[in-house]
Design a protein around this motif. Sequence first.
Motif, PDB file in Angstrom:
ATOM      1  N   GLU A  51       1.278  14.222  -3.532  1.00  0.00           N
ATOM      2  CA  GLU A  51       1.736  14.102  -4.915  1.00  0.00           C
ATOM      3  C   GLU A  51       0.714  14.692  -5.893  1.00  0.00           C
ATOM      4  N   ALA A  52      -0.572  14.708  -5.488  1.00  0.00           N
ATOM      5  CA  ALA A  52      -1.627  15.294  -6.315  1.00  0.00           C
ATOM      6  C   ALA A  52      -1.682  16.810  -6.181  1.00  0.00           C
ATOM      7  N   GLY A  53      -0.899  17.372  -5.236  1.00  0.00           N
ATOM      8  CA  GLY A  53      -0.823  18.814  -5.081  1.00  0.00           C
ATOM      9  C   GLY A  53      -1.649  19.393  -3.952  1.00  0.00           C
TER      10      GLY A  53
ATOM     11  N   SER B  83       0.844  -1.200   0.000  1.00  0.00           N
ATOM     12  CA  SER B  83       0.000   0.000   0.000  1.00  0.00           C
ATOM     13  C   SER B  83       0.875   1.244   0.000  1.00  0.00           C
ATOM     14  N   ALA B  84       1.435   1.545  -1.163  1.00  0.00           N
ATOM     15  CA  ALA B  84       2.344   2.685  -1.299  1.00  0.00           C
ATOM     16  C   ALA B  84       1.777   3.677  -2.300  1.00  0.00           C
ATOM     17  N   SER B  85       2.308   4.886  -2.264  1.00  0.00           N
ATOM     18  CA  SER B  85       1.822   5.950  -3.136  1.00  0.00           C
ATOM     19  C   SER B  85       2.192   5.667  -4.592  1.00  0.00           C
TER      20      SER B  85
ATOM     21  N   GLY C 107       0.793   3.642 -11.422  1.00  0.00           N
ATOM     22  CA  GLY C 107       0.301   4.628 -10.474  1.00  0.00           C
ATOM     23  C   GLY C 107      -1.210   4.706 -10.397  1.00  0.00           C
ATOM     24  N   VAL C 108      -1.898   4.271 -11.450  1.00  0.00           N
ATOM     25  CA  VAL C 108      -3.363   4.372 -11.468  1.00  0.00           C
ATOM     26  C   VAL C 108      -3.992   3.421 -10.442  1.00  0.00           C
TER      27      VAL C 108
END
Length: 298
Positions: free
Chosen positions: A248-250, A101-103, A168-169
């Motif tokens: 990471e999404a800002g 369960s990582a980014s 990443g999706v």
Amino acid sequence: MQATQLGLIGYGEVGGIFCAGLAPHMAGVRAWDLKLADRAAAQPLRDRAARDGVVLCDSAAALCAGSTLVISAVTASSTVAVAREAAAHLRPDTVFLDLNSASPGAKREAAALIEAAGGHYVEAGVMTSVPPYGIRVPMLLGGPHAHALAARLAAWGMDAKAVSPELGVASAIKMCRSVMIKGLEALVIESYTAARAYGVEDYVLPTLQETFPSIDWTEQGRYFYSRVVQHGRRRAEEMREVANTVHEAGFEPWMAAATAQKQDWVAGLAAQGLFDGVQKAGGWQAYADRLIGHARKD
């Protein structure tokens, strides 16, 4: 098709389930875990391996040398480190399935290491708790090799669906879901414990039941408390990766970071023995009473 030699990195609860469940479909099953270096911690792993016919390796190098499919099932914070270790020893064309369960950023970093070593990296988003489902736990796969692996896993009885060739999706789906699911666990523990401390739980829970009638809030509360007490440390690690995902999404990950703190706090108390002897039959109230007693001692 050549018979698959499975290597499992991280022989904990999840790793043990996958080894046992996939063994009938494999030419051989190996596992490696850092705990094997600790004699006391290693014994339960050795007992389980003997029961399930799993060969335990003394290093990542030994595991990778004999594996054509490597599954990484470690703590979230170890995702990239394990990929780096495995990359140094992978056989060419080895498939590396990352369950952690990582980014999305961590998964891409891990993928770069595996691909540079000649392996084929596939990310997985494990979408719910593994134990009730075993190897049929719903998983979303991502990356350029995801569709090919999904077909193989389905043939072994697994519930794996390829969602995107882009890395990443699958992880983003899993981690954004965890903002809600793990966040709800933290909210329930905070709300229920405070309500019981004030003696108003018999008023609060019926209002939740009225607003969300499809959820059994009493039973859900018991389940949430028990899971956090048992796995809070692992959940906290995951939520720190969730916070990384949001970042990471800002965006500032205020909710994810707070959830990690709550999970870590409960896990710390569990490690101190606060919940020893609590019976699940006592419901969520048994866990809440221990937390209330602890707070009042302070």
